[in-house]
Design an enzyme around this catalytic site. Sequence first.
Site, PDB file in Angstrom:
ATOM      1  N   THR A 202     -60.606 -11.323   7.023  1.00 23.98           N
ATOM      2  CA  THR A 202     -60.602 -10.217   7.995  1.00 23.98           C
ATOM      3  C   THR A 202     -59.394 -10.266   8.935  1.00 23.98           C
ATOM      4  O   THR A 202     -58.819 -11.326   9.149  1.00 23.98           O
ATOM      5  CB  THR A 202     -61.904 -10.357   8.827  1.00 23.98           C
ATOM      6  OG1 THR A 202     -62.991 -10.156   7.951  1.00 23.98           O
ATOM      7  CG2 THR A 202     -61.984  -9.410   9.983  1.00 23.98           C
ATOM      8  N   ARG A 230     -74.020  -3.876   1.722  1.00 23.66           N
ATOM      9  CA  ARG A 230     -73.951  -4.915   2.764  1.00 23.66           C
ATOM     10  C   ARG A 230     -72.897  -4.569   3.839  1.00 23.66           C
ATOM     11  O   ARG A 230     -71.782  -4.182   3.531  1.00 23.66           O
ATOM     12  CB  ARG A 230     -73.601  -6.248   2.110  1.00 23.66           C
ATOM     13  CG  ARG A 230     -73.519  -7.430   3.088  1.00 23.66           C
ATOM     14  CD  ARG A 230     -72.100  -7.736   3.514  1.00 23.66           C
ATOM     15  NE  ARG A 230     -72.030  -8.921   4.360  1.00 23.66           N
ATOM     16  CZ  ARG A 230     -70.934  -9.293   5.018  1.00 23.66           C
ATOM     17  NH1 ARG A 230     -69.828  -8.599   4.905  1.00 23.66           N
ATOM     18  NH2 ARG A 230     -70.945 -10.376   5.768  1.00 23.66           N
TER      19      ARG A 230
HETATM   20  N1  ASP Z   1     -66.665 -11.469   8.973  1.00 25.07           N
HETATM   21  C1  ASP Z   1     -66.371 -10.765   7.749  1.00 25.07           C
HETATM   22  C2  ASP Z   1     -67.647 -10.315   7.115  1.00 25.07           C
HETATM   23  O1  ASP Z   1     -68.613 -11.057   7.108  1.00 25.07           O
HETATM   24  C3  ASP Z   1     -65.618 -11.583   6.773  1.00 25.07           C
HETATM   25  C4  ASP Z   1     -64.387 -12.251   7.328  1.00 25.07           C
HETATM   26  O2  ASP Z   1     -64.279 -12.477   8.514  1.00 25.07           O
HETATM   27  O3  ASP Z   1     -63.487 -12.542   6.554  1.00 25.07           O
HETATM   28  O4  ASP Z   1     -67.664  -9.235   6.570  1.00 25.07           O
END
Ligand code: ASP
Length: 338
Positions: A202, A230
């Site tokens: 992210t 999801r």
């Molecule tokens: N927090 C994000 C999610 O669970 C994934 C990530 O931070 O890479 O969708």
Amino acid sequence: MFLRLVNRIAATVFVAIVSLASALTAAEPAPIAIALHGGAGTITRTAITSEQDAAYREILSSAIDYGHTRLLAGADGLDVVVEVIQIMERSPLFNAGIGAVMTWEGKHELDASIMTGANLDAGAVAGVTTIASPIAAARAVMEHSPHVMLSGAGAEVFARDQGLELVDNATFTTERRKNALEKYKSKVAARLTPDKDYKYGTVGVVVLDANGDLAAGTSTGGMTGKRWGRIGDAPIIGAGTYANNASCAVSATGHGEFFIRYHVAGDICSRMQYQGISLTQAADTVINGELARVGGEGGVVAVDVRGNVAMPFNSEGMYRASIDATGHKTVAIYGIDD
Ligand code: ASP
């Protein structure tokens, strides 16, 4: 008589100009600060080639410099959050926009949110598939709709009505993420535990602008192989993103299910506000205390109204960069000794 009056006016104007000039030079420039992340996870020196290492550092460094220069020029914090996130959404290196991870069906479903600490306005989109810049859409939700979060097909209609760029879902696809999905599926088929990193990458930005306003934003493709619509923490205000001028601005990355249940971003700000503790203490307690204790892997970038920056993580690495109120710049990938 007339000359004397002119002289007196001239003298008064001169004194006024001199005192204004000295007041201006004596005034401290307003503090500004910025921090960003490009995901947390099992990011170690052995897991990454030196070329990849250099490529990540280059974009982290140029993105933070760009944001800092804009803040120095007096740009609005929300503009800076959007623009810096867009640099990373366009880069195939990160799990946001182009380069986003793939769902079980081999598609991309993107999440993003944004918040301003000045008045707690916020906007988010979840599970969108054709919006070129999910962070721009999140801002449009905040500014041009009566809602905070829009999802799926409705969010796409809204984005189109707002004149935002729409693209084919395949625009976000990269070979790297196709391979990651295949690997994930074969592990699931063999009843093996998939690599932890299937869920990370992210991007997020937090800023303190020259007006003294905090802002935070986060954008992601979520987790590789995600199913059934999801939604992670990134578009959830209080979980993946939070900003309040009374405390701090936070953007999170990591195992979203934990960040939702522990409302991580909001919790860090609340601890600062109600316990009167520092940003570093609050962020550390939540990431290396509460979350680490239950196995919730990940980290945050955070900034407060004084321009202090905290970037704790409990995973092996987190792509990150910052420039705090003193002008100190950090670009790092691995542990704190990076
Ligand atoms: N927090 C994000 C999610 O669970 C994934 C990530 O931070 O890479 O969708």
